[in-house]
Design a protein around this motif. Structure first.
Motif, PDB file in Angstrom:
ATOM      1  N   GLY A 106       0.805  -1.142  -0.126  1.00 21.22           N
ATOM      2  CA  GLY A 106      -0.213   0.045  -0.007  1.00 21.22           C
ATOM      3  C   GLY A 106       0.774   1.159   0.004  1.00 21.22           C
ATOM      4  O   GLY A 106       0.044   2.532   0.058  1.00 21.22           O
ATOM      5  N   HIS A 124      -3.093   5.057   0.817  1.00 16.99           N
ATOM      6  CA  HIS A 124      -4.017   4.002   0.554  1.00 16.99           C
ATOM      7  C   HIS A 124      -4.047   3.043   1.607  1.00 16.99           C
ATOM      8  O   HIS A 124      -3.308   2.794   2.439  1.00 16.99           O
ATOM      9  N   VAL A 128      -1.181  -0.870  -3.706  1.00 18.55           N
ATOM     10  CA  VAL A 128      -1.204   0.125  -4.756  1.00 18.55           C
ATOM     11  C   VAL A 128      -1.159  -0.927  -6.062  1.00 18.55           C
ATOM     12  O   VAL A 128      -0.186  -1.847  -6.267  1.00 18.55           O
ATOM     13  N   SER A 148      -5.289   2.035  -6.360  1.00 11.97           N
ATOM     14  CA  SER A 148      -5.318   1.051  -5.406  1.00 11.97           C
ATOM     15  C   SER A 148      -6.362   0.231  -5.396  1.00 11.97           C
ATOM     16  O   SER A 148      -7.622   0.553  -5.902  1.00 11.97           O
ATOM     17  N   ASP A 150      -8.213  -0.184  -2.990  1.00  9.97           N
ATOM     18  CA  ASP A 150      -8.969   0.602  -1.920  1.00  9.97           C
ATOM     19  C   ASP A 150      -9.998   1.438  -2.929  1.00  9.97           C
ATOM     20  O   ASP A 150     -10.837   2.259  -2.312  1.00  9.97           O
ATOM     21  N   THR A 152      -9.532   3.925  -4.728  1.00  7.28           N
ATOM     22  CA  THR A 152      -9.309   5.319  -4.884  1.00  7.28           C
ATOM     23  C   THR A 152      -7.944   5.418  -5.637  1.00  7.28           C
ATOM     24  O   THR A 152      -7.197   4.561  -5.908  1.00  7.28           O
ATOM     25  N   ALA A 168      -8.004  12.481  -3.532  1.00  7.40           N
ATOM     26  CA  ALA A 168      -8.266  11.333  -4.055  1.00  7.40           C
ATOM     27  C   ALA A 168      -9.401  10.962  -4.892  1.00  7.40           C
ATOM     28  O   ALA A 168     -10.350  11.795  -4.510  1.00  7.40           O
ATOM     29  N   ASN A 230      -6.398   7.919   3.445  1.00  3.46           N
ATOM     30  CA  ASN A 230      -6.900   9.147   2.760  1.00  3.46           C
ATOM     31  C   ASN A 230      -7.998   9.760   2.921  1.00  3.46           C
ATOM     32  O   ASN A 230      -8.923  10.327   2.234  1.00  3.46           O
TER      33      ASN A 230
END
Length: 416
Positions: A106, A124, A128, A148, A150, A152, A168, A230
């Motif tokens: 990340g 993140h 990534v 990522s 996640d 975003t 973001a 973030n």
């Protein structure tokens, strides 16, 4: 013109191959130090004797055979290796001495050519999956973007001498597996496991754009309730969403000659062309296997794609249906996870694979010019996931956590 010789026919022994032909050219040029050359007949590299070539192509030895020649490219040499604690998912050269690396831990790391990790950026919550660097020629507050699992994509820039998250990009509902910035540094695109491609303005927003998110994204946590790396970063909303892929969209790149057009690939075995201004899917071309990566060359005007069937395919997006795949390159023994065109050549490209090798191709020759194996024992047999070609540098990384940096010379233009 550096290696041009008089354009007059000469008689040579038919058994000659490239080494003998190189001797003749060096003699004609008067070179004291011989220069190695490769030779092309009808646009394809000559890998046999002249006699064998004539036999294979049904040509008579009485005819004049026109040969082009180019300076042979030396094999890439590994000049550095930078270690990471986790798998490397992506790499982008911001310049010849600044490298952006995305990792499964990340973290985004910045490296220089002195083997120094100059920054570790935590923006993140999950791995990534992709990084992209803005063009150094364009004026942009955003220097690079990381995408990522996640959902975003974080834009990074320098504030008061330090790398900071500027915003973001939110809106995807699945892992963002690819990101690309246009050469003009005005927009970027993302490809996601949610099957969509999203188009974004690169400039930082003046205020958070949470209220502009579409219904699916807005259903997620509000800016006040968000948690994670973030959570407090300003939100960027997409300009447009491109829908059409069935299953995950795995790759995306800009048409560098026409920046309103992007190409994307996915699990649905398709390469698609889009007009991002109108959101129209301009064309859809199918192949046999999942598309894992894509890169467009403004020199050849072809799209190269890496696939799960261990192949690299070259597509002509201008061609009519049925003749779109111009060439299939097969030599890897694992998934081809990343492809990168040489920045200054219409013929050269590189590919990275789960087989742990990088292959350097000239599309005028079916076999690869070079297969690059890792020099360190701990990297051997480890999957490669990331590749970038910047000037004379070839960067690669993957399962071993090593960022491998290679250097090689270029090629002269062909002469007759």
């Amino acid at each position: 013109q550096k290696y041009a010789v008089p354009n007059t026919p000469i008689v040579v022994p038919q058994q000659l191959q490239r080494y003998g032909l190189s001797e003749i050219v060096n003699h004609l040029l008067g070179n004291e130090k011989p220069v190695p050359f490769d030779f092309l007949a009808e646009g394809q590299f000559l890998r046999t004797s002249i006699a064998e070539y004539l036999k294979q192509n049904g040509q008579s030895a009485e005819n004049i055979l026109t040969l082009e020649y180019v300076e042979s490219m030396l094999p890439p040499t590994e000049i550095a290796s930078y270690s990471h604690d986790d798998w490397i998912s992506s790499v982008a050269a911001a310049s010849s001495d600044a490298f952006v690396v995305g990792s499964y831990d990340g973290v985004v790391r910045l490296w220089n050519t002195q083997s120094e990790c100059v920054a570790e950026l935590r923006g993140h919550d999950l791995a990534v999956k992709s990084v992209a660097a803005a063009s150094p020629q364009g004026k942009s507050k955003v220097e690079f973007i990381s995408a990522s699992q996640d959902c975003t994509a974080v834009a990074w820039g320098t504030k008061r001498g330090q790398q900071k998250a500027l915003y973001a990009a939110r809106g995807h509902t699945g892992s963002i597996d690819a990101v690309a910035i246009n050469p003009s540094n005005t927009h970027f695109v993302t490809a996601s496991a949610d099957s969509t491609i999203r188009f974004w303005s690169l400039a930082p927003p003046k205020q958070s754009e949470d209220e502009m998110l579409d219904d699916a994204a807005a259903a997620g946590p509000s800016s006040k309730k968000r948690k994670g790396a973030n959570a407090q970063t300003m939100t960027k909303a997409a300009v447009g969403t491109l829908t059409g892929h069935v299953g995950a969209a795995t790759s995306v790149c800009f048409n560098k000659d026409q920046e309103s057009q992007v190409f994307s690939g996915g699990w649905d075995h398709s390469l698609r062309a889009w007009d991002v201004a109108t959101g129209v899917n301009l064309s859809t071309h199918l192949c046999d296997k999942v598309v894992l990566d894509a890169d467009y060359s403004s020199h050849s005007r072809l799209v190269a794609t890496g696939h799960a069937d261990r192949s690299v395919r070259l597509w002509d997006p201008r061609a009519e249906e049925g003749a779109v795949v111009k060439l299939r390159l097969a030599s890897h023994r694992g998934f081809v996870t990343s492809v990168a065109w040489a920045p200054d050549s219409a013929y050269m490209l590189a590919s990275a694979s789960h087989d742990g090798t990088i292959k350097v191709w000239d599309i005028r020759s079916r076999p690869p010019l070079y297969t690059v194996y890792p020099s360190d024992a701990k990297d051997k047999g480890k999957k490669l996931l990331a590749l970038d070609w910047h000037k004379s540098l070839l960067l690669a990384g993957g399962e071993s956590g090593s960022l491998r940096i290679h250097s090689f010379n270029g090629q002269e233009e062909a002469a007759e």
